[in-house]
Design a protein around this motif. Structure first.
Motif, short mmCIF file in Angstrom:
data_model
loop_
_atom_site.label_atom_id
_atom_site.label_comp_id
_atom_site.label_asym_id
_atom_site.label_seq_id
_atom_site.Cartn_x
_atom_site.Cartn_y
_atom_site.Cartn_z
N ILE A 259 0.82 -1.21 0.00
CA ILE A 259 0.00 0.00 0.00
C ILE A 259 0.85 1.27 0.00
O ILE A 259 0.50 2.25 -0.66
CB ILE A 259 -0.94 0.00 1.23
N LEU A 260 1.97 1.23 0.71
CA LEU A 260 2.74 2.44 0.95
C LEU A 260 3.23 3.14 -0.32
O LEU A 260 3.22 4.38 -0.36
CB LEU A 260 3.94 2.10 1.85
N PRO A 261 3.64 2.44 -1.37
CA PRO A 261 4.12 3.17 -2.56
C PRO A 261 3.10 4.16 -3.11
O PRO A 261 3.48 5.21 -3.66
CB PRO A 261 4.40 2.05 -3.56
N ASP A 262 1.81 3.89 -2.94
CA ASP A 262 0.78 4.81 -3.44
C ASP A 262 0.55 6.00 -2.51
O ASP A 262 -0.11 6.97 -2.89
CB ASP A 262 -0.56 4.06 -3.62
N LEU A 263 1.12 5.92 -1.29
CA LEU A 263 0.88 6.99 -0.32
C LEU A 263 2.04 7.96 -0.22
O LEU A 263 1.88 9.06 0.34
CB LEU A 263 0.64 6.38 1.07
N THR A 269 -3.94 10.17 6.58
CA THR A 269 -3.91 9.08 7.56
C THR A 269 -4.52 7.82 6.96
O THR A 269 -5.64 7.85 6.42
CB THR A 269 -4.68 9.46 8.83
N LEU A 270 -3.77 6.71 7.07
CA LEU A 270 -4.27 5.40 6.66
C LEU A 270 -4.61 4.63 7.93
O LEU A 270 -3.74 4.40 8.78
CB LEU A 270 -3.21 4.64 5.86
N ASP A 271 -5.88 4.22 8.08
CA ASP A 271 -6.33 3.53 9.28
C ASP A 271 -6.28 2.02 9.07
O ASP A 271 -7.04 1.48 8.27
CB ASP A 271 -7.77 3.97 9.62
N PHE A 284 -8.01 5.78 3.41
CA PHE A 284 -6.97 6.79 3.55
C PHE A 284 -7.63 8.16 3.50
O PHE A 284 -8.25 8.52 2.50
CB PHE A 284 -5.93 6.67 2.43
N GLU A 285 -7.50 8.89 4.57
CA GLU A 285 -8.13 10.21 4.67
C GLU A 285 -7.06 11.26 4.50
O GLU A 285 -6.14 11.39 5.30
CB GLU A 285 -8.80 10.36 6.04
N GLN A 286 -7.15 12.00 3.41
CA GLN A 286 -6.16 13.02 3.12
C GLN A 286 -6.41 14.25 3.98
O GLN A 286 -7.55 14.57 4.32
CB GLN A 286 -6.19 13.40 1.64
N ASP A 287 -5.31 14.92 4.33
CA ASP A 287 -5.43 16.15 5.12
C ASP A 287 -5.93 17.29 4.23
O ASP A 287 -5.64 17.35 3.03
CB ASP A 287 -4.06 16.52 5.72
#
Length: 287
Positions: A259-263, A269-271, A284-287
């Protein structure tokens, strides 16, 4: 007849008589002989001593030439030109090489083989030991075994590194790449080689497990944060990964690697607190 007998009788000599020069006694003659023999003996001794000195000088000269030749041969034929360094994280290859080869004759593989035979290098901060292996006359390999660091905390402007048991291993003014910062821990003092005084000591095993799992999947977190309830959050730049309580941590990090490469490069925040084998996506909730 009687005259002939008388003449013959006169010719007989006493065998015990010896001729002696005028003024010379028998004792003086013996003394002169002993003196002559002593002079000859002294001449022979002086000749023998000079000869021995000459032989000794020749032997020492040959020995000196032999040692000089051996020295020149060793210096020219055992010069190290290739150095391999493995296992180093905190120190660069150049720094490790200087530690091992910085002394006189340090670039000579024969000297190094004698110096580090059956022993490693200890007493280096952040390093448990270093082994030096001679692979060829011109090639050595330095294997670095660094101390197992779980993370570090900031305290009074210094980086305080600790191991899996929370023991303070080193303190430094420099940050070590690959070792995550741990925040959220409450403590009021730091003592080198003592455990960090936190309320939950078993937390350090969890920290080490997290860092090992991240390393296993080539992930490097900037920070590991524990809230008041000891819930875990990982920081990768501006992206926060909430792992929650110490449960299914290994499985969560295994999925995180995909998942991390896309973030990366995103802020939000990824819950991942709710985990199951059937879960395919996470919010994933973007700021």
């Amino acid at each position: 007849m009687s005259g002939e007998k008388t003449a013959k009788r006169k010719k007989r000599r006493n065998p015990n008589l010896r001729l002696v020069k005028n003024g010379e006694t028998a004792q003086g003659k013996r003394k002169r002989r002993r003196t002559g023999r002593r002079e000859k003996k002294e001449e022979k001794v002086r000749f023998g001593k000079a000869k021995r000195i000459g032989i000794l000088t020749a032997v020492l000269s040959c020995l000196f030439l032999l040692l000089a030749g051996a020295y020149i041969y060793i210096i020219n034929n055992y010069k190290v030109t290739t150095v391999h360094v493995d296992g180093n994280i905190h120190y660069t290859k150049e720094e490790i090489t200087e530690m091992v080869m910085g002394d006189r004759f340090g670039d000579n593989s024969l000297f190094l083989s004698l110096k580090y035979r059956d022993r490693g290098i200890e007493g280096v901060p952040f390093v448990e030991t270093m082994d030096v292996d001679i692979e060829a006359k011109d090639t050595i390999r330095i294997t670095v075994y660094e101390k197992a660091l779980a993370g570090y905390v900031r305290y009074l402007g210094r980086y305080v590194y600790f191991d899996k048991d929370g023991i303070v291993v080193e303190t430094s003014e420099e940050e070590t790449a690959g070792i995550p910062q741990v925040t959220g821990l409450a403590f009021d003092h730091v003592i080198l080689h003592d455990a960090l005084p936190v309320d939950k000591p078993e937390l350090f095993e969890e920290i080490l497990n997290i860092t090992q799992q991240l390393s296993k999947y080539n992930l490097s977190a900037d920070r590991i944060y524990f809230d008041a309830g000891y819930q875990v959050t990982l920081y990768f730049g501006e992206a926060k990964i909430v792992l929650g309580e110490n449960k299914d941590i290994n499985e969560k990090i295994m999925k995180l690697q995909h998942i991390l490469p896309d973030l990366l490069g995103k802020s939000g925040t990824l819950d991942m607190r709710e985990y199951s084998e059937d879960t395919k996506t996470y919010s994933f909730e973007q700021d």
